[in-house]
Design a protein around this motif. Structure first.
Motif, PDB file in Angstrom:
ATOM      1  N   PHE A  50       0.837  -1.202   0.000  1.00  0.00           N
ATOM      2  CA  PHE A  50       0.000   0.000   0.000  1.00  0.00           C
ATOM      3  C   PHE A  50       0.874   1.255   0.000  1.00  0.00           C
ATOM      4  CE2 PHE A  50      -1.989   3.439   2.413  1.00  0.00           C
ATOM      5  CZ  PHE A  50      -3.090   3.696   1.604  1.00  0.00           C
ATOM      6  N   LEU A  51       1.876   1.281   0.866  1.00  0.00           N
ATOM      7  CA  LEU A  51       2.768   2.438   0.967  1.00  0.00           C
ATOM      8  C   LEU A  51       3.604   2.617  -0.295  1.00  0.00           C
ATOM      9  CD1 LEU A  51       3.305   4.587   3.037  1.00  0.00           C
ATOM     10  CD2 LEU A  51       5.060   3.127   4.047  1.00  0.00           C
ATOM     11  N   VAL A  52       4.088   1.507  -0.838  1.00  0.00           N
ATOM     12  CA  VAL A  52       4.881   1.549  -2.066  1.00  0.00           C
ATOM     13  C   VAL A  52       4.054   2.122  -3.214  1.00  0.00           C
ATOM     14  CG1 VAL A  52       6.003   0.099  -3.809  1.00  0.00           C
ATOM     15  CG2 VAL A  52       6.477  -0.273  -1.382  1.00  0.00           C
ATOM     16  N   GLU A  53       2.824   1.676  -3.324  1.00  0.00           N
ATOM     17  CA  GLU A  53       1.959   2.171  -4.395  1.00  0.00           C
ATOM     18  C   GLU A  53       1.587   3.636  -4.179  1.00  0.00           C
ATOM     19  OE1 GLU A  53      -2.507   1.340  -6.096  1.00  0.00           O
ATOM     20  OE2 GLU A  53      -1.299  -0.401  -5.493  1.00  0.00           O
ATOM     21  N   ARG A  54       1.285   3.980  -2.947  1.00  0.00           N
ATOM     22  CA  ARG A  54       0.879   5.359  -2.650  1.00  0.00           C
ATOM     23  C   ARG A  54       2.017   6.348  -2.902  1.00  0.00           C
ATOM     24  NH1 ARG A  54      -1.887   7.819   2.680  1.00  0.00           N
ATOM     25  NH2 ARG A  54      -2.314   9.834   1.743  1.00  0.00           N
ATOM     26  N   LEU A  55       3.256   5.954  -2.610  1.00  0.00           N
ATOM     27  CA  LEU A  55       4.406   6.833  -2.825  1.00  0.00           C
ATOM     28  C   LEU A  55       5.021   6.665  -4.212  1.00  0.00           C
ATOM     29  CD1 LEU A  55       6.116   6.573   0.680  1.00  0.00           C
ATOM     30  CD2 LEU A  55       4.631   8.384  -0.197  1.00  0.00           C
ATOM     31  N   LYS A  56       4.409   5.809  -5.012  1.00  0.00           N
ATOM     32  CA  LYS A  56       4.848   5.580  -6.400  1.00  0.00           C
ATOM     33  C   LYS A  56       6.312   5.139  -6.483  1.00  0.00           C
ATOM     34  CE  LYS A  56       1.512   8.787  -8.374  1.00  0.00           C
ATOM     35  NZ  LYS A  56       0.818   9.331  -7.257  1.00  0.00           N
ATOM     36  N   ILE A  57       6.675   4.212  -5.611  1.00  0.00           N
ATOM     37  CA  ILE A  57       8.032   3.659  -5.624  1.00  0.00           C
ATOM     38  C   ILE A  57       8.062   2.540  -6.640  1.00  0.00           C
ATOM     39  CG2 ILE A  57       9.739   2.402  -4.254  1.00  0.00           C
ATOM     40  CD1 ILE A  57       8.745   4.132  -1.885  1.00  0.00           C
ATOM     41  N   TRP A  58       8.951   2.659  -7.619  1.00  0.00           N
ATOM     42  CA  TRP A  58       8.979   1.712  -8.734  1.00  0.00           C
ATOM     43  C   TRP A  58      10.311   0.977  -8.852  1.00  0.00           C
ATOM     44  CZ3 TRP A  58      12.622   2.890 -12.450  1.00  0.00           C
ATOM     45  CH2 TRP A  58      13.144   4.177 -12.391  1.00  0.00           C
ATOM     46  N   MET A  59      11.322   1.391  -8.096  1.00  0.00           N
ATOM     47  CA  MET A  59      12.638   0.750  -8.167  1.00  0.00           C
ATOM     48  C   MET A  59      13.226   0.701  -6.766  1.00  0.00           C
ATOM     49  SD  MET A  59      15.807   2.011 -10.456  1.00  0.00           S
ATOM     50  CE  MET A  59      17.389   1.246 -10.387  1.00  0.00           C
ATOM     51  N   LEU A  60      13.951  -0.374  -6.496  1.00  0.00           N
ATOM     52  CA  LEU A  60      14.603  -0.533  -5.197  1.00  0.00           C
ATOM     53  C   LEU A  60      16.108  -0.651  -5.384  1.00  0.00           C
ATOM     54  CD1 LEU A  60      12.126  -3.056  -3.592  1.00  0.00           C
ATOM     55  CD2 LEU A  60      12.199  -0.587  -3.262  1.00  0.00           C
ATOM     56  N   PRO A  61      16.889  -0.087  -4.500  1.00  0.00           N
ATOM     57  CA  PRO A  61      16.487   0.679  -3.327  1.00  0.00           C
ATOM     58  C   PRO A  61      16.034   2.086  -3.696  1.00  0.00           C
ATOM     59  CG  PRO A  61      18.876   0.670  -3.497  1.00  0.00           C
ATOM     60  CD  PRO A  61      18.359  -0.206  -4.600  1.00  0.00           C
TER      61      PRO A  61
END
Length: 137
Positions: A50-61
């Motif tokens: 949920f947090l990853v999607e909400r903050l639009k994180i698409w690559m790690l790290p």
């Protein structure tokens, strides 16, 4: 993001169990011990969809740079650190300092003292008969 409440500056490392994220984790652990003025946290991206999607994180790290409970910017991957996983913690510290996420003492510019010898400009040039006024005749 309960950890964020009341924090002026916070750096969240979104990670998963892989080599690049372990490299970033090593640097974040070192910096967290040196910079107590900033809150550091680590969030497993696979367990926080949920947090990853909400903050639009698409690559790690990814480092989410948060000031006064608002995401100001992101550092995605290693591009800001030279594009390789072989970078020094000071490179990370300098970058976070430029974002004003940590208190970082930037190196002073190397300015020559007033006693330094002056660089001579120009010289004693004397025109001879073989010198031409124009190269296009």
């Amino acid at each position: 993001f309960a950890e964020m409440k009341g924090e002026d500056r916070m750096i969240c490392h979104f990670y998963r169990e892989n080599w690049p994220c372990k490299v970033m984790d090593k640097h974040m652990s070192i910096l967290a011990k040196k910079h107590i003025e900033t809150r550091f946290c680590k969030i497993n991206a696979e367990k926080s969809p949920f947090l990853v999607e909400r903050l639009k994180i698409w690559m790690l790290p990814t480092l989410a740079l948060i000031k006064k409970e608002k995401v100001e910017d992101y550092i995605v991957g290693f591009d800001d650190f030279g594009g390789t996983d072989d970078f020094d913690t000071d490179v990370v510290a300098e970058r976070l300092g430029r974002y004003e996420m940590i208190d970082y003492d930037f190196p002073k510019p190397n300015i020559a003292p007033k006693d330094a010898p002056k660089i001579r400009k120009g010289g004693d040039f004397q025109k001879t008969a073989s010198d031409e006024d124009s190269d296009f005749d």
